[in-house]
Design an enzyme around this catalytic site. Structure first.
Site, short mmCIF file in Angstrom:
data_model
loop_
_atom_site.label_atom_id
_atom_site.label_comp_id
_atom_site.label_asym_id
_atom_site.label_seq_id
_atom_site.Cartn_x
_atom_site.Cartn_y
_atom_site.Cartn_z
N ASN A 14 -23.09 -16.09 16.40
CA ASN A 14 -22.05 -16.56 15.46
C ASN A 14 -21.55 -17.96 15.80
O ASN A 14 -21.33 -18.79 14.91
CB ASN A 14 -20.90 -15.56 15.47
CG ASN A 14 -19.88 -15.80 14.37
OD1 ASN A 14 -20.22 -15.86 13.20
ND2 ASN A 14 -18.62 -15.93 14.76
N GLN A 47 -17.87 -10.40 12.64
CA GLN A 47 -16.42 -10.56 12.48
C GLN A 47 -15.99 -9.91 11.17
O GLN A 47 -16.60 -10.12 10.13
CB GLN A 47 -16.03 -12.03 12.50
CG GLN A 47 -16.18 -12.70 13.85
CD GLN A 47 -15.16 -12.22 14.87
OE1 GLN A 47 -14.16 -11.58 14.53
NE2 GLN A 47 -15.40 -12.51 16.14
N CYS A 98 -2.96 -0.19 8.93
CA CYS A 98 -1.99 -1.30 8.94
C CYS A 98 -0.66 -0.81 9.49
O CYS A 98 -0.26 0.32 9.23
CB CYS A 98 -1.75 -1.84 7.52
SG CYS A 98 -3.20 -2.50 6.71
N ASP A 113 -25.84 -7.88 31.15
CA ASP A 113 -24.55 -7.19 31.23
C ASP A 113 -23.56 -8.12 31.92
O ASP A 113 -23.60 -8.28 33.15
CB ASP A 113 -24.72 -5.89 32.00
CG ASP A 113 -23.42 -5.08 32.06
OD1 ASP A 113 -22.38 -5.58 31.60
OD2 ASP A 113 -23.46 -3.95 32.59
N CYS A 143 -9.75 -11.27 21.59
CA CYS A 143 -9.28 -10.22 20.69
C CYS A 143 -8.23 -9.35 21.38
O CYS A 143 -7.84 -8.31 20.84
CB CYS A 143 -10.45 -9.36 20.20
SG CYS A 143 -11.36 -8.51 21.52
N GLU A 158 -25.74 -12.21 25.81
CA GLU A 158 -25.13 -11.05 25.17
C GLU A 158 -25.64 -9.78 25.85
O GLU A 158 -26.79 -9.73 26.30
CB GLU A 158 -25.49 -11.04 23.68
CG GLU A 158 -25.32 -9.74 22.94
CD GLU A 158 -23.88 -9.27 22.90
OE1 GLU A 158 -23.67 -8.05 22.97
OE2 GLU A 158 -22.96 -10.11 22.78
N CYS A 210 -7.59 0.96 -0.68
CA CYS A 210 -7.16 0.18 0.48
C CYS A 210 -7.18 -1.29 0.07
O CYS A 210 -8.21 -1.79 -0.37
CB CYS A 210 -8.07 0.43 1.67
SG CYS A 210 -7.73 -0.66 3.09
N CYS A 242 0.83 -1.20 0.00
CA CYS A 242 0.00 0.00 0.00
C CYS A 242 0.87 1.26 0.00
O CYS A 242 1.76 1.40 0.83
CB CYS A 242 -0.91 0.00 1.23
SG CYS A 242 -1.94 1.47 1.35
N ASP A 256 -16.33 -15.42 24.16
CA ASP A 256 -15.84 -14.57 23.08
C ASP A 256 -16.01 -13.11 23.51
O ASP A 256 -16.80 -12.36 22.93
CB ASP A 256 -16.62 -14.85 21.79
CG ASP A 256 -16.08 -14.07 20.59
OD1 ASP A 256 -14.98 -13.52 20.69
OD2 ASP A 256 -16.79 -14.01 19.57
#
Length: 434
Positions: free
Chosen positions: A300, A266, A79, A343, A390, A316, A158, A70, A364
């Site tokens: 998911n 995702q 990135c 919560d 994550c 959730e 991009c 890029c 997750d």
């Protein structure tokens, strides 16, 4: 400009910057530098315990360094690792995960999983581009934020965004620049299903008929859907076509998940399918299992799990996502999945679902992790946990809690390259009760 100093890069930081030390021992983080390199740099920001710097002259080049694909690399913050080959990026992420386990959690996996990888370009099906009319340039700038978040990188294209959008950023800028409301478009939210690519424009004032016509013509010509968001998330309405239906299939489990343009999904669609398969294999599901899926989002993982077990419950925090999870269960003919809104940062020990017995647990969580859950879960009957993370720091902290307080063993862990060319570390870990 401050005087240049010469530094030798010894390591990579968690955000992809090179790490060096000044002659007085102070740490310097150097953007775009790689281990083994020597460079003359200038300090752009001084902090009490470290400095931040940029390369002025590269004196010794790493043999691993490659030319970024890029042209905006180094300016755009999207990135930070395009100057490393993909295999080296993954190795660096595995090192970050291992270091976090050791330093924060004081644990180590019994075995390392093979990294989960996919196509490194054109993978982003979800994203948010900032938009700004710049009078001095007489143009609209469209792009991700620069390293200095006050500025927007003026992108032409991009290569990590799906091509239907990533190769048309300059055209989007020209389109918005030609609108009467060019100064009143703040951002573009990208969301792609299997069949439709939707762009939601955040318009700060109502659009004229001429502006609406220009947007519709662009959408028709490029096969895109355009929506407008004049207010909060509930204000999103289709401009063209009249209805916008977004969904993605998980063929292995005969599941199709519908979602709305601003819903969390995702980012990497191909890797999401690989991750679901990977996680469910690690769970070692049996037909009689009862499974609890926390931070379940749209279902998911929950809905694929339902195809393999006796019962599954998803929990959730966002009520709107829970409602859509229930709708997705109905549209897929799934009747052994329940969903609750709660919560999970608050103690839920008295919730009916928390008092039930679960054979297996899937987590997750967001970047903050799942530490609050461990005050009341897992219960004694839960013997296997799969944790999708994550953020390696919160995973490492939570791994320490599960191992040292709850009697689990960290059976396996590994990285999943959900965000190639970025320093973001997505990982997965399996815990088994001793």
């Amino acid at each position: 400009m401050t005087a240049l100093i010469e530094v030798s890069i010894t390591d990579l930081a968690h955000d992809g910057r090179g790490v060096a030390r000044r002659s007085d021992g102070k740490t310097v983080f150097v953007a775009g530098a790689l281990p083994g390199e020597t460079a003359r740099v200038h300090i752009v920001k001084r902090n009490r315990h470290f400095d931040e710097a940029r390369i002025e002259e590269l004196l010794v080049r790493s043999p691993q360094r490659i030319e970024p694909r890029c042209p905006h690399f180094g300016t755009c913050s999207g990135c930070s690792m395009q100057h490393l080959p993909t295999a080296a990026q993954i190795a660096a992420k595995q090192d970050v995960l291992a270091e976090n386990f050791e330093r924060i959690g004081k644990v180590a996996p019994a075995r390392w999983l093979e990294p989960l990888t996919g196509e490194p370009w054109g993978y982003r099906r979800k994203g948010r581009l900032s938009v700004k009319w710049v009078a001095k340039k007489d143009k609209v700038v469209v792009g991700f934020r620069e390293d200095n978040p006050r500025f927007i990188a003026d992108l032409g294209q991009c290569h990590t965004l799906l091509p239907a959008v990533g190769l048309r950023i300059a055209e989007l800028g020209a389109l918005i620049g030609g609108l009467e409301a060019r100064a009143d478009i703040a951002q573009i939210e990208i969301a792609a299903g299997d069949d439709t690519v939707a762009l939601t424009l955040r318009n700060l004032r109502p659009l004229s008929d001429a502006d609406r016509s220009a947007l519709v013509e662009f959408a028709r010509h490029h096969g895109l859907a355009i929506l407008l968001q004049p207010g909060g998330p509930d204000s999103v309405t289709p401009l063209w076509p009249d209805t916008v239906a977004l969904s993605f299939a998980i063929p292995e489990f005969d599941v199709d998940i519908a979602f709305r343009p601003l819903d969390f999904i995702q980012v990497n669609g191909d890797m999401n399918l690989r991750m679901i398969h990977h996680a469910l294999e690690l769970l070692e599901l049996a037909p009689g299992d009862r499974v609890l899926d926390l931070f379940c989002g749209l279902g998911n993982f929950t809905l694929p799990i339902a195809r393999r077990v006796a019962a599954v419950t998803g929990v959730e925090g966002e009520a709107a996502l829970v409602a859509r999870s229930r709708d997705n269960a109905l549209r897929n003919g799934i009747d052994n999945a329940r969903f609750f809104a709660a919560d999970l940062a608050v103690d839920q020990r008295d919730a009916p679902w928390a008092r039930e017995s679960w054979d297996k647990l899937l987590l997750d969580p967001p970047r903050s992790g799942a530490a609050g859950v461990f005050d009341y879960l897992p219960r004694k009957g839960t013997d296997r946990i799969v944790y999708v993370s994550c953020h390696p720091g919160s995973l490492a902290r939570d791994a320490g809690i599960l191992v040292n307080r709850h009697g689990f063993r960290l059976e396996a862990a590994g990285v999943m390259d959900m965000f190639p060319h970025t320093a973001h570390v997505e990982s997965i870990a399996t815990f088994v009760r001793e």
